[in-house]
Design a protein around this motif. Structure first.
Motif, short mmCIF file in Angstrom:
data_model
loop_
_atom_site.label_atom_id
_atom_site.label_comp_id
_atom_site.label_asym_id
_atom_site.label_seq_id
_atom_site.Cartn_x
_atom_site.Cartn_y
_atom_site.Cartn_z
N ARG A 94 -5.72 -3.35 -4.61
CA ARG A 94 -5.40 -1.93 -4.80
C ARG A 94 -6.67 -1.09 -4.95
N ASP A 97 -8.11 -0.68 -1.54
CA ASP A 97 -7.34 0.27 -0.75
C ASP A 97 -7.65 1.72 -1.12
N LEU A 135 -3.36 3.49 -8.66
CA LEU A 135 -3.39 2.03 -8.73
C LEU A 135 -2.00 1.46 -8.97
N LEU A 138 2.13 1.58 -6.31
CA LEU A 138 1.84 0.64 -5.22
C LEU A 138 2.38 1.09 -3.87
N GLN A 140 3.08 4.20 -3.02
CA GLN A 140 2.65 5.57 -2.72
C GLN A 140 3.82 6.54 -2.59
N GLU A 148 6.81 -1.96 -10.01
CA GLU A 148 5.40 -1.76 -9.68
C GLU A 148 4.53 -1.97 -10.92
N MET A 152 1.63 -4.91 -11.45
CA MET A 152 0.25 -4.60 -11.78
C MET A 152 -0.16 -5.21 -13.12
#
Length: 235
Positions: A94, A97, A135, A138, A140, A148, A152
């Motif tokens: 992440r 990205d 972050l 995930l 978006q 999510e 994480m």
């Protein structure tokens, strides 16, 4: 017409510092050194121009560590920033990205500086909050969903080598949503996340790298391990 001889003749461009490289480019007609626009890249970041120059030397080392192309691949990113050679981790992926702002699978120098600036001690807290939100978001969607957050949390625990039970992970997720989901719709939006981060500073603990203030004096290790601890989990 031949090359114009200079005081740097016979030296490898890689052995020159930034100013010498500029001099070499301007003094010779047979070789051009393509340097980034340090002033433009520094604009809007927490770094000075001299700090961006120092980061360029570091970037060059990282981006040519596996493939000599002056671009940071995901593998180079894992090894250099996280000392993670083989193990895949959602948290690391992440972060990569988000650094890869052009979404082309590599990190260019400008992306590296602008993204790293968020971790500077002098960067505005709202930038750190926004980065942390991305972050966890995930998929978006503009919201942090329960699954999510759980994914994480598990990734952060794995990166930190913390081993806790599945029940404890569920408790962390439940407690976070109890505190952050003030609208009660089963998801956390940017406004709710900002308020939650303000009340729970540990959320942003790994969003600041103190040694970035000393970048012109010594290259940092750039190991971005999460500093989340079991004590924080129990808070």
């Amino acid at each position: 017409m031949g090359c114009v001889p200079t005081k740097h003749a016979g030296r490898s461009p890689h052995s020159l510092d930034t100013r010498e490289a500029v001099a070499l480019a301007s003094e010779t007609s047979c070789e051009k050194v393509d340097l980034p626009d340090f002033v433009n890249i520094a604009t809007g970041t927490a770094f000075t121009v001299s700090e961006v120059e120092a980061l360029h030397d570091l970037f060059r080392k990282i981006s040519n560590s596996i493939i000599k192309d002056n671009l940071i691949s995901k593998e180079e990113f894992h090894v250099a920033l996280f000392r993670n050679k083989t193990k895949q981790n959602l948290f690391v992926d992440r972060v990569f990205d988000l650094f890869d702002q052009k979404r082309n699978g590599v990190i260019e120098f400008g992306e590296f500086v602008r993204s790293l600036s968020v971790f500077h001690p002098d960067a505005p807290e709202e930038q750190k909050v926004a980065f942390a939100f991305k972050l966890y978001d995930l998929r978006q969607t503009g919201f942090i969903e329960r699954n999510e957050l759980k994914e994480m949390v598990l990734a952060l625990l794995d990166e930190s080598d913390l081993d806790i039970t599945a029940d404890a992970v569920e408790m962390i997720v439940d407690r976070t949503f109890d505190q952050a989901d003030t609208k009660g719709d089963g998801r956390i939006d940017q406004e709710e996340w900002t308020a939650f981060a303000k009340d729970n500073p540990y959320v942003l603990r790994n969003m600041t790298l103190p040694y970035l203030k000393d970048i012109t004096m010594v290259f940092p290790s750039f190991v971005v391990h999460s500093e989340i601890s079991e004590a924080d989990m129990a808070a």
